[in-house]
Design an enzyme around this catalytic site. Structure first.
Site, PDB file in Angstrom:
ATOM      1  N   ARG A  80      -3.837   6.339   0.649  1.00 34.88           N
ATOM      2  CA  ARG A  80      -4.589   7.531   1.090  1.00 34.88           C
ATOM      3  C   ARG A  80      -3.545   8.528   2.019  1.00 34.88           C
ATOM      4  O   ARG A  80      -4.022   9.574   2.406  1.00 34.88           O
ATOM      5  CB  ARG A  80      -5.712   7.091   1.646  1.00 34.88           C
ATOM      6  CG  ARG A  80      -6.944   6.822   0.793  1.00 34.88           C
ATOM      7  CD  ARG A  80      -8.092   6.258   1.646  1.00 34.88           C
ATOM      8  NE  ARG A  80      -7.624   5.154   2.185  1.00 34.88           N
ATOM      9  CZ  ARG A  80      -8.774   4.486   3.006  1.00 34.88           C
ATOM     10  NH1 ARG A  80      -9.787   5.037   3.288  1.00 34.88           N
ATOM     11  NH2 ARG A  80      -8.548   3.454   3.342  1.00 34.88           N
ATOM     12  N   ARG A 124      -7.685  10.709  -6.365  1.00 34.33           N
ATOM     13  CA  ARG A 124      -8.910  10.024  -6.102  1.00 34.33           C
ATOM     14  C   ARG A 124     -10.065  11.126  -6.293  1.00 34.33           C
ATOM     15  O   ARG A 124     -11.467  10.662  -6.724  1.00 34.33           O
ATOM     16  CB  ARG A 124      -8.833   9.649  -4.572  1.00 34.33           C
ATOM     17  CG  ARG A 124     -10.018   8.505  -4.596  1.00 34.33           C
ATOM     18  CD  ARG A 124     -10.098   7.847  -3.176  1.00 34.33           C
ATOM     19  NE  ARG A 124     -11.016   6.881  -2.817  1.00 34.33           N
ATOM     20  CZ  ARG A 124     -12.350   7.221  -2.917  1.00 34.33           C
ATOM     21  NH1 ARG A 124     -12.708   8.363  -2.790  1.00 34.33           N
ATOM     22  NH2 ARG A 124     -13.338   6.060  -2.671  1.00 34.33           N
ATOM     23  N   ARG A 170       0.837  -1.240  -0.114  1.00 33.45           N
ATOM     24  CA  ARG A 170      -0.032  -0.142   0.101  1.00 33.45           C
ATOM     25  C   ARG A 170       0.679   1.455   0.049  1.00 33.45           C
ATOM     26  O   ARG A 170       0.410   2.251   0.497  1.00 33.45           O
ATOM     27  CB  ARG A 170      -1.037   0.046   1.223  1.00 33.45           C
ATOM     28  CG  ARG A 170      -1.896  -0.957   1.183  1.00 33.45           C
ATOM     29  CD  ARG A 170      -3.236  -0.574   2.021  1.00 33.45           C
ATOM     30  NE  ARG A 170      -3.867  -1.594   2.397  1.00 33.45           N
ATOM     31  CZ  ARG A 170      -4.119  -2.101   3.621  1.00 33.45           C
ATOM     32  NH1 ARG A 170      -3.662  -1.398   4.731  1.00 33.45           N
ATOM     33  NH2 ARG A 170      -4.879  -3.220   3.846  1.00 33.45           N
TER      34      ARG A 170
END
Length: 358
Positions: free
Chosen positions: A33, A42, A29
């Protein structure tokens, strides 16, 4: 894709158990975010799925962490649930609830309807993203492609999303093992085709995420997860010689099975943070590279603590590998979380390179 000479081939060398100048590091990851630029992309896309299904945007977020940190690999921005989505289950994301399927598997008839998707039509957006990322990387670092494991994908396909106790999928496995094996068989066929297509499109290493293998008892793990990981390692076409894409089998909770995973024919075993890295190296017996395994929560700590824990993991691996740092890929024991600080990631990546310099 025609080979471009890699400027940084540490990852591939480590996975092939060849000497490297320092331990390579990438993070599960790493595109996510916690990066403000990811959140901006996004918002531009409108949703996670819209971003994942747009090859240009998927390429952009794949490259974002590499612009910030001297990571030794890019990992394709995608989702493990692209395969069951392409099999017709209808993937969607509920706000605050994670991934869901509109048409989860509920019967043997549902399993009978499943087939292997066409990789250049049903999943063309993934292959186009791989090709786009390879072009934009321009040989800077290798690109990792990935898939969920058959068992992990089956969990989502039967539960319809995440689960607290996996009651539906375990019940099917216990009550109707033949049906479960039929499902796992077709999903394994799809995973092999999916990873092979990513390799053909340009992925230079491949990882299987067995995220939910650790929820199984040992006997059920060996029957419903390990058997299919072994099949992938045995049957996945991934090239020969210098063009071979090394395979990494990663699993949460896979510590009891290191020896069996190391004997599967994979090039590397990725472990979570619940096993000592030196123990993993000893038990693998030099058959494979080992990837891992810092507890991701360490990234919430202060920089001095992050450096200390990175050094502890590196030294543990060295001690278990006969005093050598070779054949190790540094990673977290699972993925990063959205509220982690980018500055702490920078500390970790720099610490790994500095402390492992040969």
């Amino acid at each position: 894709m025609s080979p471009t000479p890699l400027k940084n081939d540490r990852l591939l060398r480590a996975l092939r158990r060849e000497p490297v100048d320092c331990t390579p590091v990438w993070l599960m990851r790493q595109a996510g975010r916690y990066l403000p630029e990811y959140r901006a992309t996004r918002a531009q896309a409108g949703s996670f799925l819209a971003m994942a299904k747009n090859p240009e945007l998927a390429c952009e977020v794949t490259l974002q962490p590499l612009r910030r940190f001297p990571l030794d690999a890019a990992i394709l921005f995608s989702d493990i649930l692209t395969v069951p989505d392409a099999m017709g289950l209808g993937l969607y994301f509920a706000e605050g609830e994670g991934p869901k399927f509109e048409r989860p598997i509920r019967s043997a008839a549902d399993i009978d309807r499943l087939g292997v998707p066409d990789m250049e039509t049903d999943l063309r957006y993934v292959m186009d993203a791989v090709r786009t990322v390879r072009r934009e990387l321009d040989g800077s670092v290798p690109l990792i492609g990935f898939s969920g494991s058959p068992w992990t994908l089956a969990c989502y396909m039967i539960e319809g999303g995440g689960s607290d106790n996996y009651s539906k999928v375990k019940s099917l496995a216990l009550n109707e093992p033949a049906a479960m094996h039929k499902l796992l068989g077709v999903v394994t066929d799809a995973v092999i085709a999916y990873l092979a297509a990513q390799h053909q499109a340009g992925a230079q290493a491949l990882q299987v995420f067995d995220t939910w293998g650790g929820v199984l008892s040992p006997s059920m793990y060996r029957e419903f997860s390990l058997r299919y990981l072994q099949r992938i390692a045995r049957e996945l076409p991934r090239g020969e010689g210098a063009q071979r894409a090394p395979l990494i089998l990663f699993g949460k909770g896979n510590a009891p099975y290191v020896e069996e995973l190391a004997a599967s024919g994979t090039e590397a075993v990725g472990v979570d943070w619940t096993i000592d890295l030196g123990d993993a190296a000893r038990r693998a017996g030099g058959k494979v590279a080992i990837q891992g395994n810092l507890d991701p929560v360490t990234l919430y700590a202060e920089p001095d603590a992050i450096r200390r824990e990175a050094g502890r993991a590196l030294d543990s691996y060295r001690d278990g590998n006969g005093g050598s740092r070779e054949n190790h890929v540094f990673n977290l024991g699972h993925g990063m979380s959205p509220d982690m600080k980018p500055e702490h990631v920078a500390v970790l990546v720099d610490a790994v390179h500095e402390l492992s310099r040969r």
